[in-house]
Design a protein around this motif. Structure first.
Motif, PDB file in Angstrom:
ATOM      1  N   MET A  89       0.842  -1.200   0.000  1.00 38.57           N
ATOM      2  CA  MET A  89       0.000   0.000   0.000  1.00 38.57           C
ATOM      3  C   MET A  89       0.874   1.246   0.000  1.00 38.57           C
ATOM      4  O   MET A  89       0.558   2.239  -0.667  1.00 38.57           O
ATOM      5  N   LYS A  90       2.000   1.179   0.688  1.00 36.02           N
ATOM      6  CA  LYS A  90       2.920   2.324   0.710  1.00 36.02           C
ATOM      7  C   LYS A  90       3.439   2.616  -0.700  1.00 36.02           C
ATOM      8  O   LYS A  90       3.497   3.765  -1.129  1.00 36.02           O
ATOM      9  N   ARG A  91       3.797   1.567  -1.445  1.00 33.85           N
ATOM     10  CA  ARG A  91       4.288   1.745  -2.820  1.00 33.85           C
ATOM     11  C   ARG A  91       3.207   2.359  -3.712  1.00 33.85           C
ATOM     12  O   ARG A  91       3.476   3.256  -4.513  1.00 33.85           O
ATOM     13  N   ILE A  92       1.978   1.874  -3.539  1.00 29.67           N
ATOM     14  CA  ILE A  92       0.864   2.414  -4.331  1.00 29.67           C
ATOM     15  C   ILE A  92       0.647   3.882  -3.992  1.00 29.67           C
ATOM     16  O   ILE A  92       0.473   4.720  -4.886  1.00 29.67           O
ATOM     17  N   ARG A  93       0.693   4.220  -2.716  1.00 30.99           N
ATOM     18  CA  ARG A  93       0.521   5.619  -2.289  1.00 30.99           C
ATOM     19  C   ARG A  93       1.670   6.488  -2.791  1.00 30.99           C
ATOM     20  O   ARG A  93       1.480   7.656  -3.135  1.00 30.99           O
ATOM     21  N   GLN A  94       2.891   5.922  -2.835  1.00 26.32           N
ATOM     22  CA  GLN A  94       4.023   6.688  -3.363  1.00 26.32           C
ATOM     23  C   GLN A  94       3.803   7.009  -4.841  1.00 26.32           C
ATOM     24  O   GLN A  94       4.062   8.133  -5.281  1.00 26.32           O
ATOM     25  N   LEU A  95       3.314   6.031  -5.579  1.00 24.89           N
ATOM     26  CA  LEU A  95       3.012   6.267  -6.990  1.00 24.89           C
ATOM     27  C   LEU A  95       1.939   7.344  -7.124  1.00 24.89           C
ATOM     28  O   LEU A  95       2.073   8.278  -7.923  1.00 24.89           O
ATOM     29  N   ASP A  96       0.878   7.229  -6.327  1.00 23.15           N
ATOM     30  CA  ASP A  96      -0.185   8.243  -6.351  1.00 23.15           C
ATOM     31  C   ASP A  96       0.386   9.629  -6.055  1.00 23.15           C
ATOM     32  O   ASP A  96       0.012  10.615  -6.691  1.00 23.15           O
ATOM     33  N   LYS A  97       1.279   9.704  -5.092  1.00 23.81           N
ATOM     34  CA  LYS A  97       1.839  10.985  -4.665  1.00 23.81           C
ATOM     35  C   LYS A  97       2.672  11.632  -5.771  1.00 23.81           C
ATOM     36  O   LYS A  97       2.546  12.832  -6.033  1.00 23.81           O
ATOM     37  N   VAL A  98       3.527  10.852  -6.442  1.00 27.04           N
ATOM     38  CA  VAL A  98       4.348  11.459  -7.497  1.00 27.04           C
ATOM     39  C   VAL A  98       3.491  11.884  -8.687  1.00 27.04           C
ATOM     40  O   VAL A  98       3.772  12.901  -9.320  1.00 27.04           O
ATOM     41  N   VAL A  99       2.427  11.133  -8.976  1.00 28.79           N
ATOM     42  CA  VAL A  99       1.502  11.539 -10.038  1.00 28.79           C
ATOM     43  C   VAL A  99       0.803  12.840  -9.636  1.00 28.79           C
ATOM     44  O   VAL A  99       0.688  13.767 -10.445  1.00 28.79           O
ATOM     45  N   ASP A 100       0.363  12.928  -8.378  1.00 28.54           N
ATOM     46  CA  ASP A 100      -0.262  14.159  -7.870  1.00 28.54           C
ATOM     47  C   ASP A 100       0.676  15.349  -8.004  1.00 28.54           C
ATOM     48  O   ASP A 100       0.272  16.429  -8.435  1.00 28.54           O
ATOM     49  N   GLU A 101       1.918  15.157  -7.595  1.00 27.79           N
ATOM     50  CA  GLU A 101       2.885  16.257  -7.639  1.00 27.79           C
ATOM     51  C   GLU A 101       3.106  16.736  -9.070  1.00 27.79           C
ATOM     52  O   GLU A 101       3.176  17.937  -9.329  1.00 27.79           O
ATOM     53  N   LEU A 102       3.231  15.788  -9.986  1.00 24.80           N
ATOM     54  CA  LEU A 102       3.407  16.145 -11.393  1.00 24.80           C
ATOM     55  C   LEU A 102       2.191  16.934 -11.879  1.00 24.80           C
ATOM     56  O   LEU A 102       2.328  17.986 -12.515  1.00 24.80           O
ATOM     57  N   ALA A 103       1.007  16.451 -11.537  1.00 22.23           N
ATOM     58  CA  ALA A 103      -0.234  17.117 -11.958  1.00 22.23           C
ATOM     59  C   ALA A 103      -0.378  18.501 -11.337  1.00 22.23           C
ATOM     60  O   ALA A 103      -0.981  19.387 -11.932  1.00 22.23           O
ATOM     61  N   LYS A 104       0.199  18.689 -10.163  1.00 24.18           N
ATOM     62  CA  LYS A 104       0.085  19.989  -9.488  1.00 24.18           C
ATOM     63  C   LYS A 104       1.146  20.985  -9.958  1.00 24.18           C
ATOM     64  O   LYS A 104       1.268  22.069  -9.393  1.00 24.18           O
ATOM     65  N   GLY A 105       1.931  20.589 -10.957  1.00 28.79           N
ATOM     66  CA  GLY A 105       2.850  21.542 -11.558  1.00 28.79           C
ATOM     67  C   GLY A 105       4.301  21.424 -11.140  1.00 28.79           C
ATOM     68  O   GLY A 105       5.133  22.197 -11.602  1.00 28.79           O
ATOM     69  N   LYS A 106       4.609  20.468 -10.253  1.00 27.88           N
ATOM     70  CA  LYS A 106       6.022  20.290  -9.900  1.00 27.88           C
ATOM     71  C   LYS A 106       6.783  19.801 -11.125  1.00 27.88           C
ATOM     72  O   LYS A 106       6.274  18.975 -11.883  1.00 27.88           O
ATOM     73  N   SER A 107       7.989  20.278 -11.295  1.00 27.53           N
ATOM     74  CA  SER A 107       8.804  19.818 -12.422  1.00 27.53           C
ATOM     75  C   SER A 107       9.211  18.360 -12.178  1.00 27.53           C
ATOM     76  O   SER A 107       9.269  17.907 -11.034  1.00 27.53           O
ATOM     77  N   VAL A 108       9.467  17.662 -13.268  1.00 28.24           N
ATOM     78  CA  VAL A 108       9.906  16.266 -13.165  1.00 28.24           C
ATOM     79  C   VAL A 108      11.143  16.186 -12.276  1.00 28.24           C
ATOM     80  O   VAL A 108      11.267  15.285 -11.442  1.00 28.24           O
ATOM     81  N   GLU A 109      12.037  17.173 -12.412  1.00 32.48           N
ATOM     82  CA  GLU A 109      13.272  17.180 -11.618  1.00 32.48           C
ATOM     83  C   GLU A 109      12.978  17.255 -10.119  1.00 32.48           C
ATOM     84  O   GLU A 109      13.707  16.683  -9.315  1.00 32.48           O
ATOM     85  N   LYS A 110      11.913  17.961  -9.742  1.00 33.53           N
ATOM     86  CA  LYS A 110      11.547  18.065  -8.323  1.00 33.53           C
ATOM     87  C   LYS A 110      10.824  16.808  -7.840  1.00 33.53           C
ATOM     88  O   LYS A 110      10.981  16.399  -6.696  1.00 33.53           O
ATOM     89  N   VAL A 111      10.010  16.214  -8.720  1.00 35.31           N
ATOM     90  CA  VAL A 111       9.289  14.988  -8.350  1.00 35.31           C
ATOM     91  C   VAL A 111      10.276  13.847  -8.152  1.00 35.31           C
ATOM     92  O   VAL A 111      10.148  13.046  -7.226  1.00 35.31           O
ATOM     93  N   ILE A 112      11.266  13.798  -9.035  1.00 35.30           N
ATOM     94  CA  ILE A 112      12.304  12.757  -8.936  1.00 35.30           C
ATOM     95  C   ILE A 112      13.308  13.215  -7.889  1.00 35.30           C
ATOM     96  O   ILE A 112      14.201  13.993  -8.160  1.00 35.30           O
ATOM     97  N   ARG A 113      13.095  12.716  -6.706  1.00 31.33           N
ATOM     98  CA  ARG A 113      13.891  13.174  -5.558  1.00 31.33           C
ATOM     99  C   ARG A 113      15.321  12.636  -5.621  1.00 31.33           C
ATOM    100  O   ARG A 113      15.558  11.524  -6.037  1.00 31.33           O
TER     101      ARG A 113
END
Length: 117
Positions: A89-113
């Motif tokens: 569930m943590k992995r699924i939530r992590q995927l959801d979170k990075v998709v959310d961040e991308l959709a909210k306008g964060k650059s790929v460079e910022k999403v990719i920690r």
């Protein structure tokens, strides 16, 4: 007994990820970049999982998760990603979170920690 999402096909959720990022002016290529960073899957592997109806359980079991996944923090649907106990569930939530961040306008460079040096 696992959560229903564990046996859901990634291909059933993927169109929602695409719609979410495209609605915010982002591209499928950017979505694939963040999925690839998180899971280690290249475009061909991701396409194969989508075509064959791989479940989230198998998708993450076969993934080569980035060591930096634990740097993903914050809330998805009111749940703090870093506090999710179940590893899948943590992995699924992590995927959801990075998709959310991308959709909210964060650059790929910022999403990719990357860890602080």
């Amino acid at each position: 007994m696992g959560h229903r999402i564990f046996t859901t096909a990634v291909a059933d959720v993927y169109p929602h990820y695409v719609a979410k990022v495209e609605r915010k002016g982002r591209t499928v290529e950017e979505l694939h970049q963040v999925i690839s960073w998180l899971t280690g899957y290249d475009d061909a592997a991701l396409a194969r999982h989508l075509e064959t109806g791989t479940t989230f359980e198998d998708f993450f079991a076969e993934a080569d998760m980035t060591a930096d996944a634990d740097l993903i923090t914050g809330s998805v649907c009111g749940v703090k990603v870093q506090e999710v106990e179940d590893p899948l569930m943590k992995r699924i939530r992590q995927l959801d979170k990075v998709v959310d961040e991308l959709a909210k306008g964060k650059s790929v460079e910022k999403v990719i920690r990357t860890p602080a040096a």
